[in-house]
Every structure is written in structure tokens, then in C-alpha cells.
Motif scaffolding. Structure first.
Motif, PDB file in Angstrom:
ATOM      1  N   TRP A 455     -16.835  54.618 -39.595  1.00 29.87           N
ATOM      2  CA  TRP A 455     -17.118  54.045 -38.645  1.00 29.87           C
ATOM      3  C   TRP A 455     -17.368  53.600 -37.311  1.00 29.87           C
ATOM      4  O   TRP A 455     -15.714  53.534 -37.134  1.00 29.87           O
ATOM      5  N   LEU A 456     -17.285  53.278 -35.662  1.00 29.32           N
ATOM      6  CA  LEU A 456     -16.330  53.078 -34.688  1.00 29.32           C
ATOM      7  C   LEU A 456     -15.930  51.784 -34.734  1.00 29.32           C
ATOM      8  O   LEU A 456     -16.886  51.086 -33.641  1.00 29.32           O
ATOM      9  N   LEU A 476      -5.946  63.945 -36.250  1.00 21.52           N
ATOM     10  CA  LEU A 476      -6.592  63.906 -35.787  1.00 21.52           C
ATOM     11  C   LEU A 476      -8.336  64.269 -36.090  1.00 21.52           C
ATOM     12  O   LEU A 476      -9.300  63.658 -35.750  1.00 21.52           O
ATOM     13  N   SER A 477      -8.257  65.562 -36.170  1.00 24.51           N
ATOM     14  CA  SER A 477      -9.285  66.060 -36.006  1.00 24.51           C
ATOM     15  C   SER A 477     -10.073  65.659 -37.639  1.00 24.51           C
ATOM     16  O   SER A 477     -10.902  65.771 -37.689  1.00 24.51           O
ATOM     17  N   VAL A 478      -8.743  65.859 -38.233  1.00 30.04           N
ATOM     18  CA  VAL A 478      -9.975  65.222 -40.248  1.00 30.04           C
ATOM     19  C   VAL A 478     -10.470  64.112 -39.587  1.00 30.04           C
ATOM     20  O   VAL A 478     -11.422  63.740 -40.312  1.00 30.04           O
ATOM     21  N   THR A 479      -9.969  63.166 -38.715  1.00 29.26           N
ATOM     22  CA  THR A 479     -10.603  61.459 -38.330  1.00 29.26           C
ATOM     23  C   THR A 479     -11.851  62.002 -38.362  1.00 29.26           C
ATOM     24  O   THR A 479     -12.603  61.032 -38.204  1.00 29.26           O
ATOM     25  N   LEU A 480     -11.460  62.826 -37.277  1.00 30.06           N
ATOM     26  CA  LEU A 480     -12.657  62.768 -36.218  1.00 30.06           C
ATOM     27  C   LEU A 480     -14.403  63.138 -36.974  1.00 30.06           C
ATOM     28  O   LEU A 480     -15.122  62.860 -36.839  1.00 30.06           O
ATOM     29  N   TRP A 488     -20.377  59.082 -32.311  1.00 29.39           N
ATOM     30  CA  TRP A 488     -19.472  58.846 -31.410  1.00 29.39           C
ATOM     31  C   TRP A 488     -20.151  58.469 -29.052  1.00 29.39           C
ATOM     32  O   TRP A 488     -21.195  58.367 -29.162  1.00 29.39           O
ATOM     33  N   ASN A 489     -18.728  57.850 -29.135  1.00 33.31           N
ATOM     34  CA  ASN A 489     -18.875  56.827 -27.898  1.00 33.31           C
ATOM     35  C   ASN A 489     -18.372  57.858 -26.727  1.00 33.31           C
ATOM     36  O   ASN A 489     -18.131  58.781 -27.070  1.00 33.31           O
ATOM     37  N   TYR A 490     -18.545  57.015 -25.823  1.00 34.22           N
ATOM     38  CA  TYR A 490     -17.088  58.028 -24.882  1.00 34.22           C
ATOM     39  C   TYR A 490     -15.771  57.773 -24.622  1.00 34.22           C
ATOM     40  O   TYR A 490     -15.593  58.809 -24.878  1.00 34.22           O
ATOM     41  N   LYS A 514     -17.758  66.097 -21.177  1.00 34.91           N
ATOM     42  CA  LYS A 514     -18.660  66.222 -20.152  1.00 34.91           C
ATOM     43  C   LYS A 514     -20.145  65.413 -21.378  1.00 34.91           C
ATOM     44  O   LYS A 514     -20.884  64.218 -20.531  1.00 34.91           O
ATOM     45  N   ASN A 515     -20.233  65.602 -22.237  1.00 37.41           N
ATOM     46  CA  ASN A 515     -21.063  64.790 -23.080  1.00 37.41           C
ATOM     47  C   ASN A 515     -20.193  62.862 -23.415  1.00 37.41           C
ATOM     48  O   ASN A 515     -20.891  61.740 -23.139  1.00 37.41           O
ATOM     49  N   ALA A 516     -18.958  62.472 -22.890  1.00 34.47           N
ATOM     50  CA  ALA A 516     -18.239  61.680 -22.083  1.00 34.47           C
ATOM     51  C   ALA A 516     -19.053  61.154 -21.358  1.00 34.47           C
ATOM     52  O   ALA A 516     -19.332  59.519 -21.095  1.00 34.47           O
ATOM     53  N   LEU A 517     -19.570  61.823 -19.746  1.00 36.26           N
ATOM     54  CA  LEU A 517     -19.583  61.009 -18.346  1.00 36.26           C
ATOM     55  C   LEU A 517     -21.287  61.354 -19.511  1.00 36.26           C
ATOM     56  O   LEU A 517     -22.239  60.159 -18.402  1.00 36.26           O
ATOM     57  N   HIS A 518     -21.789  61.566 -20.231  1.00 34.56           N
ATOM     58  CA  HIS A 518     -23.510  61.158 -20.314  1.00 34.56           C
ATOM     59  C   HIS A 518     -23.774  59.645 -20.406  1.00 34.56           C
ATOM     60  O   HIS A 518     -24.148  58.623 -20.299  1.00 34.56           O
TER      61      HIS A 518
END
Length: 802
Positions: A455-456, A476-480, A488-490, A514-518
Motif C-alpha cells: 500500500w502507498l 522500480l518496475s517490480v515495486t510498482l 495508485w495516486n498522483y 494524463k492519469n496523474a492529471l485526473h
């Protein structure tokens, strides 16, 4: 951590069937017939009181006992039963009951009815349990029919073997009193998992607030025994969701009971302490009922207020001292000074320095030999590393020393690193990241990342940033991938976008931003990044204009570097009026704070691109700019029509001077009082803002700003003479590195002045003591395009102009 379920007071929540025995007084819901009241007559009321006690509704139990005491003509056995239930109630509410033991023993020997004898034995067990060192050696195992004694025996006396045996049988024989006693006994001996399973049966068979509260208590204690549950920030995703589920059930039950079930607030306080108050919904509902909590459990109310406001009292120790330092400047100075007088400080004193200390003073103390006194080598080394990271600035040598210190710390303590508070680990690694030491930060943080899905938590988010900054993209990819995307958040989408950009996966980077901007449509940085990524993909002006159309220009109201960058994109699409409006608004609201941004914007965007702007004569509250002389002294002012704007560069349009200037023309002269004014020229507001900004920026430059404004003579000879004179100020003391022509010129320029490349380049090129090897000759003979950095641009410009 509270290990047993607490007794609390609340309103009536348990329901039992009452018998009506004719005329008489109402006692605990029963109709008691006054003449010659027998044991059988009051047994139902006593059972009701026992239910109140079992459900921890002690205020109702006391009220029912008081009502029974008011009844007249109780028979002898009935009077004994009343005295027994009164003693039991006194024990339940925690009254001083030393005198009650003697009375209890007298009553036990005189009881005749089976029910009374059972109640007497149960009361004795509960009475012994209230002692500081209870001795149950004389207590026999109750018979099956002695359900009251059995309940008390299981709750307070039975060992784990007896409880386990009873648990196996009770799975199929559901009696609420025995089941409650068994569950509470299992909690007592540290078996919350078995207790939780039985509490599920309790809820199924006897659905009540008490059953649900007991079930929540079991689940909380079972949760804290789960592997991997040591700290809120180091929970994996599954355990985090379990915790949130429990919290949501507590919230629902608090609302259902209107805050009357106070046991829920005690468990809430435990969970808030575990999460450091970060479960906001739980904290909010506790705050809503703070007045109710204050009446019954003031210590819990105090803890909740502390989580909510950060205000503590003297009894809280370190949090109180840090809070007082933050609020009281004199106390802070004295406290920090007192700490730094010692050569060695404690762990608690280091926490005060890290929260409210002055970096320069702490650095002086460290350099003079200051250290930490602590028996644990782990804690000592960690706190000293914390302090060094806290005071680090941009010094390369100190940065290298900090890296070496962090590497030694990891080598020495990697096996015991998890013993350190994750909150302090987060603070340390935050400082390491600020010092561009992302690799050591990753190494430290990796020890605190749980197994399974994530969790974040703040630790995980910081770890993601550290992996990105250290370009550990595979990790980083494995952790994400271990974080479910629906959570996921901004910040995480921003990290994903940067990762994909680094890998040159531009379509994926665009999708991520774009997802971040949502999540955050007001993010100037993300909008600029979206434009940048689209340009990299070959977007034309119409596509960029389409992106700009999606942006609310309100986000540009406050001055910032990112706002200026985004504003330059609007200007490139022809939005001159927007540029004027925003820059002038910045200046009117904060002249000193925006002067640097405005001058940089004009010189880098407008002058560098050679744009000719069609500027307005009046922009919103700024009527115009005017240059005039007053008694021979040159002035440049903005005339504004909003009296809220206060600055020496502004003139209110409603004042005599403002009115006179607005009604003048170029060359006009007029007098106000004894002063003589002459109008030199009227300027568009933007031009006036830029010119005044250059003066302000020069006037507030303390030497850290490379920007300088000065007037040069018009005569060519005088101009060259002035240039030579000013170049004398650029000279440095002898430095063999600067004089070594084998070292690239840009490296020597950086060494001369890292913050001012133009100054460094001018000095290296034109001072005779610095030898130069000329421009290198390599690369394409006929390039179609070239990339120039600031060093190359300065080099070419200087040789072309001199």
C-alpha cells in the motif's frame, strides 16, 4: 496495547424478556410486587443486571441496583441476593471494595438457592480478579449448571489448556454467558485467533452491540499478532486493508450507538496510536464525540486531542517539548542552546534538534566534536547519521563524507536495521534524497519494504522516488507492479510517467501523466510535462493548443517557476493578454517575490525569442506605467486603481498625484504642493512592471543572484573601458585547476562559479593567466543541427561580439 476488554458505561443496549408480576414498582424493567418479595421475584431483575455487567453497560447496572435497593419488604433471601449483585456491580465499576470481601464471605455461607450460590461464587472470582496479585488457588472448577461461576472462571481463572478444551466443546453449545467468558479468557492468555473465531459465532447467535464490540476487540488483538505487523508504515497491502476494514466497522458501530459504547473509543485510541493518527476517518469520528469521551475516559480524550492538534502537556514528555519549541521562539532558542552546550546529547535531545534546531548551529556543534551518548551502537550511529544528513548543504566534500558514513552504517547494522522507528528512517532518507544520495536511501529503505503487495505508505512512496532518482528502473518496475493500480495516486503516476520517459516509451509516459492529471488537474508541473512529452512525439502547434485549452488558467494566479514555464507555452500560442494579466497580477500582489521570475521570463522567453508583443495600455487593476521627474529626480511608477495594493512603486489612481498623471501628456508639467513634476513618457503596464522588476531584483541581490543591472556609457571607448574595469571583479586567486588548459573549459568555468556560468566563462576566456586549448574539432563536418549549452552559447557570443 490494551490486552483486556475494558469496562465502560453506555446506554441500554441489551434486550431481555421481562415478566410482569402485577402491581408494584418498576425495577430494571420488571414489575415487582411489593408485599413479601422473594428471591424468585427479583431473580429476573438480577439477571438483567448481570447482562448489563456482561455487556459493560455499568451505568445501567448501577441504576438497576439502586432501584432494587429502593424496593420495600424484600424477604431475607431476596435481600441477600440484592447485596450480592450490589457487591458484584461495585467490583465491575471499580469502586473501593475492601470492605466488600468480608461481607461477600458472609453471604456465600448463607445462600440457599442454587442461583444465589452460583452468583456468590462468580462474584468471589471477580472480586479476587480485582486484586493486584490475584490468587485463585482455592477456586474449584465450576459445574456445568453453574453458568455464572463458569463464565467468571473462564474469564479470569482457567489456563490455556482448560480454555482450549472448552473452546472445542463450545463450538456446538452456544450459551452467551459462557461464550463471553471463554472469549475474554482466551484474550487474557494471548490466544486472540481462537477468540476471534468464537466471537464470530457469538455475533451469529447473539447479535448485539456487545457481541460486535467483543468481535472487534478479538480481531484487533489478532491483527497485532499477525506476522509483519510491527509498524503502520511497514504493513503490506493485505494487512493494511484488514486494518481499514476494522476501522470502518468501528466507525459504523460508533455511529449506530451514537457514541455510547465507549469501549470502541478505547480500541480506536489504540489504532490511532499505531497509525500515529493517520487513519483520518477514525480520528474524525472520535473528534466528533470528544465531549462524550471526556466524561467517561478523559485519558483517551486527551490522546485523541493530541493526534488531532499536535498539542501535548508536560506529562507527554518529548512531544510536549517539541510542540512547545515550535510555538515558543524564546523557549526554542533557550532549549536548543542548552542542548548544544553539551559535547554529547541523548536520543531525545537529538529529536528536538532535528525538529526545531538551526542547521548552522548544529553543524558547528558537529564540527567541534559533538556526538551522541547511547549504549546501543545501532541507535548511536543512526542518530549521528541523521544529524549529518540534516545539516548537509551543497558541499561536494561533505556529500561524499555522508555517503561513506551511510555505507558504513549499513555494513555495520544491516541485520538490526528494522529495530529503528520507521518514522525516523523516513526522515533520514528524505534528507539523503535532498542531498542527491538516492542510492544509499534505497539501500536503507529496502529493509522496510514488506513482502507481498504494497500500500502507498510514506515509506513506499519515498522508496519509489529514491529508485527513480537513482535510475534503478528494473527494481522500480517490480515495486510498482506490487501496488494494485486502482490504489495508485498522483505521485505514483508521476513516477511511472518519468520512468517511461526515461525508457523512451513516450506513449506510455503520456498516458501516465494524463492519469496523474485526473488526480490533480491543478498541477502546473504535470501540464507542462504533458506538453513536453507531446512535443517529443512531434506534436504540432494545433495539438499543443488543444492541450492548453484543457487547462484552467486560474492555476497560473500564483508566481512560481513552473507557472512561468507554462505561461511561456501560452505565449508561444499567441496568448499575449494572458501573459500580461498573470505577470502583472504577480507583481501587484508581491513585487519583491515576483521580480526575479518576471525578469527571467522576459529575458529568456521574450528577448531570447525576439518576440514583438502587442501590449495593452491598461491591464485590469494596473491603469498604466509612467516615467516622470519630481524636482529633478527620475521616477518610474505604476498607477493602480485598487487601493489594496501597497508598494512604493505604486500610485493610487484616486490620489492627487495619480489623478494629475492620468490627466497629463508626455512633456506636461505640474505642481503638487512645493514639488514640480514633469512627465517623461507613458508606458504599457507590462513594460513598467519589467523595468521596475529589474531595479527591485538588483536592489535585493545579496550576492547569491547572478543577475546584475547596470548602466553603460554610450561612447564606444568608454564602453570598452567600463567592460575591462568590471572584468577585474571576476578574477580569482591562483588555482592550478583553472590554469590547466587540458581540463575542459566548461569544467573550469563551473569550478570558477557554479551558480553563474556566464561569469565563469568570461573569466576563463579573457584572463591571460588562464590558458585555453581552443575549440575542439570533432564530430560531423556538415551537421544539420547542433545542440548548444550555456557554455557554448557564451563562448560563441563573446568571440562574435568582441
Amino acid at each position: 496495547m490494551i490486552e483486556r476488554e475494558p469496562h465502560t458505561s453506555s446506554g441500554c443496549q441489551a434486550q431481555v424478556t421481562q415478566e410482569h408480576k402485577g402491581q408494584g414498582d418498576n425495577v430494571a424493567g420488571d414489575k415487582i410486587y411489593s408485599p413479601g418479595i422473594s428471591v424468585d421475584d427479583i431473580e429476573g431483575s438480577v439477571v438483567q443486571i448481570l447482562v448489563f455487567i456482561r455487556h459493560r453497560i455499568t451505568d445501567s447496572a448501577e441504576a438497576a441496583v439502586e432501584a432494587l435497593e429502593g424496593s420495600s419488604r424484600l424477604e431475607g433471601e431476596a435481600r441477600k441476593l440484592l447485596e450480592l449483585i450490589k457487591i458484584l456491580t461495585d467490583f465491575a465499576v471499580g469502586k473501593d471494595t475492601k470492605a466488600s470481601f468480608k461481607k461477600l464471605n458472609e453471604l456465600r455461607t448463607g445462600c440457599k438457592s442454587t442461583f444465589a450460590k452460583d452468583l456468590a461464587n462468580a462474584t468471589l472470582i471477580r472480586a479476587i480478579a480485582t486484586r493486584d496479585s490475584p490468587d485463585f488457588s482455592g477456586i474449584r472448577i465450576p459445574l456445568e449448571e453453574e453458568f455464572l461461576s463458569k463464565e467468571a472462571y473462564l474469564e479470569y481463572v482457567a489456563d490455556i489448556d482448560r480454555l482450549s478444551e472448552e473452546a472445542e466443546r463450545t463450538r456446538f453449545e452456544f450459551s452467551e454467558p459462557v461464550l463471553c467468558g471463554l472469549i475474554r479468557g482466551l484474550l487474557r492468555v494471548g490466544e486472540p485467533e481462537v477468540a476471534e473465531e468464537l466471537s464470530d459465532h457469538l455475533v451469529d447467535q447473539y447479535d448485539s452491540v456487545n457481541s460486535k464490540t467483543i468481535n472487534i476487540a478479538c480481531r484487533i488483538q489478532s491483527f497485532f499478532k499477525t506476522e509483519g505487523v510491527q509498524n503502520f508504515w511497514t504493513l503490506n497491502h493485505d494487512n493494511y486493508q484488514i486494518l481499514l476494514g476494522i476501522c470502518n466497522e468501528i466507525i459504523d458501530l460508533i455511529n449506530f450507538t451514537e457514541g455510547k459504547e465507549h469501549r470502541l473509543f478505547i480500541w480506536s485510541a489504540n489504532l490511532l496510536e499505531f497509525s500515529a493518527g493517520e487513519i483520518s476517518d477514525l480520528l474524525d469520528i472520535c473528534t466528533d464525540f470528544i465531549a462524550t469521551i471526556e466524561k467517561t475516559t478523559p485519558n483517551i480524550a486527551k490522546a485523541i486531542r493530541g493526534f488531532n492538534s499536535g498539542n501535548f502537556d508536560y506529562s507527554d514528555g518529548l512531544p510536549f517539548l517539541i510542540g512547545k519549541c515550535e510555538r515558543d521562539e524564546i523557549f526554542r532558542r533557550n532549549k536548543v542552546s542548552e542542548i548544544l552546550k553539551s559535547n554529547y546529547i541523548s536520543i531525545d535531545e537529538s529529536a528536538i534538534l532535528l525538529n526545531v534546531g538551526d542547521k548552522e548551529k548544529i553543524k558547528e556543534w558537529i564540527n567541534s566534536g559533538g556526538g551522541v551518548t547511547e549504549d546501543s551502537a545501532l541507535l548511536k550511529d543512526f542518530v549521528e547519521l541523521e544529524l549529518h544528513a540534516f545539516v548537509l548543504e551543497s558541499n561536494p566534500k561533505e556529500r561524499l563524507q555522508l555517503r561513506e558514513k551511510s555505507d558504513r552504517f549499513l555494513d555495520d547494522h544491516k541485520d538490526s536495521l528494522k529495530d529503528i522507528n520507521p518514522f525516523r528512517i523516513h526522515a533520514l532518507c528524505h534528507h539523503l534524497l535532498k542531498a542527491n544520495l538516492s542510492t544509499p536511501a534505497c539501500k536503507i529503505l529496502s529493509h522496510f519494504i514488506p513482502t507481498g503487495n504494497l500500500w502507498l505508505s510514506p515509506l513506499v512512496e519515498l522508496y519509489l522516488h529514491a529508485l527513480l532518482h537513482s535510475t534503478q528502473l528494473d527494481t522500480l518496475s517490480v515495486t510498482l507492479d506490487r501496488i494494485p493500480k486502482k490504489y495508485w495516486n498522483y505521485n505514483v503516476w508521476r513516477i511511472e510517467a518519468k520512468k517511461q520517459e526515461t525508457l523512451n516509451h513516450l506513449p506510455d509516459a503520456v498516458g501516465a501523466i494524463k492519469n496523474a492529471l485526473h488526480f490533480k488537474p491543478t498541477s502546473i508541473e504535470s501540464w507542462f510535462n504533458l506538453i513536453y512529452l507531446n512535443r517529443r512525439q512531434g506534436a504540432d502547434d494545433s495539438q499543443i493548443a488543444g492541450i492548453l485549452d484543457l487547462i484552467s488558467t486560474d492555476i497560473l494566479d500564483k508566481p512560481s517557476e513552473n507557472a512561468a514555464r507554462l505561461l511561456s507555452e501560452f505565449l508561444a500560442q499567441g496568448h499575449v493578454e494572458l501573459m500580461e494579466t498573470k505577470l502583472i497580477k504577480w507583481f501587484l500582489e508581491d513585487p519583491e517575490g515576483s521580480a526575479r521570475l518576471i525578469t527571467d521570463f522576459h529575458l529568456s522567453v521574450i528577448e531570447m525569442k525576439g518576440q514583438n508583443l502587442d501590449l495593452r495600455d491598461t491591464v485590469d487593476d494596473c491603469v498604466l506605467a509612467v516615467s516622470y521627474t519630481v524636482d529633478g529626480e527620475q521616477q518610474l511608477k505604476l498607477i493602480v486603481k485598487n487601493p489594496e495594493y501597497k508598494h512604493s512603486a505604486f500610485i493610487d489612481s484616486r490620489t492627487p498625484l495619480g489623478d494629475a498623471l492620468l490627466n497629463s501628456s508626455k512633456g506636461s508639467k505640474f505642481n503638487i504642493g512645493m514639488s514640480e513634476y514633469e512627465v517623461n513618457e507613458f508606458l504599457p503596464p507590462y513594460v513598467g512592471v519589467f523595468r521596475i522588476s529589474t531595479k527591485i531584483r538588483s536592489s535585493i541581490n545579496d550576492g547569491t543572484d547572478s543577475f546584475q543591472s547596470f548602466t553603460m556609457p554610450a561612447d564606444p571607448e568608454e564602453f570598452i573601458s567600463s567592460i575591462k574595469k568590471k572584468m577585474q571583479f571576476l578574477k580569482k586567486d591562483a588555482d592550478p585547476i583553472l590554469e590547466n588548459s587540458d581540463i575542459p573549459i566548461y569544467m573550469r568555468g563551473k569550478r570558477f562559479d557554479l551558480s553563474n556560468p556566464i561569469k565563469g566563462m568570461i573569466a576563463i576566456l579573457f584572463d591571460r593567466k588562464y590558458k585555453n586549448s581552443g575549440i575542439p574539432s570533432f564530430g560531423s563536418e556538415n551537421p544539420t543541427e547542433i545542440i548548444l549549452d550555456i557554455w557554448s552559447i557564451t563562448y560563441i557570443f563573446l568571440f562574435w561580439t568582441l
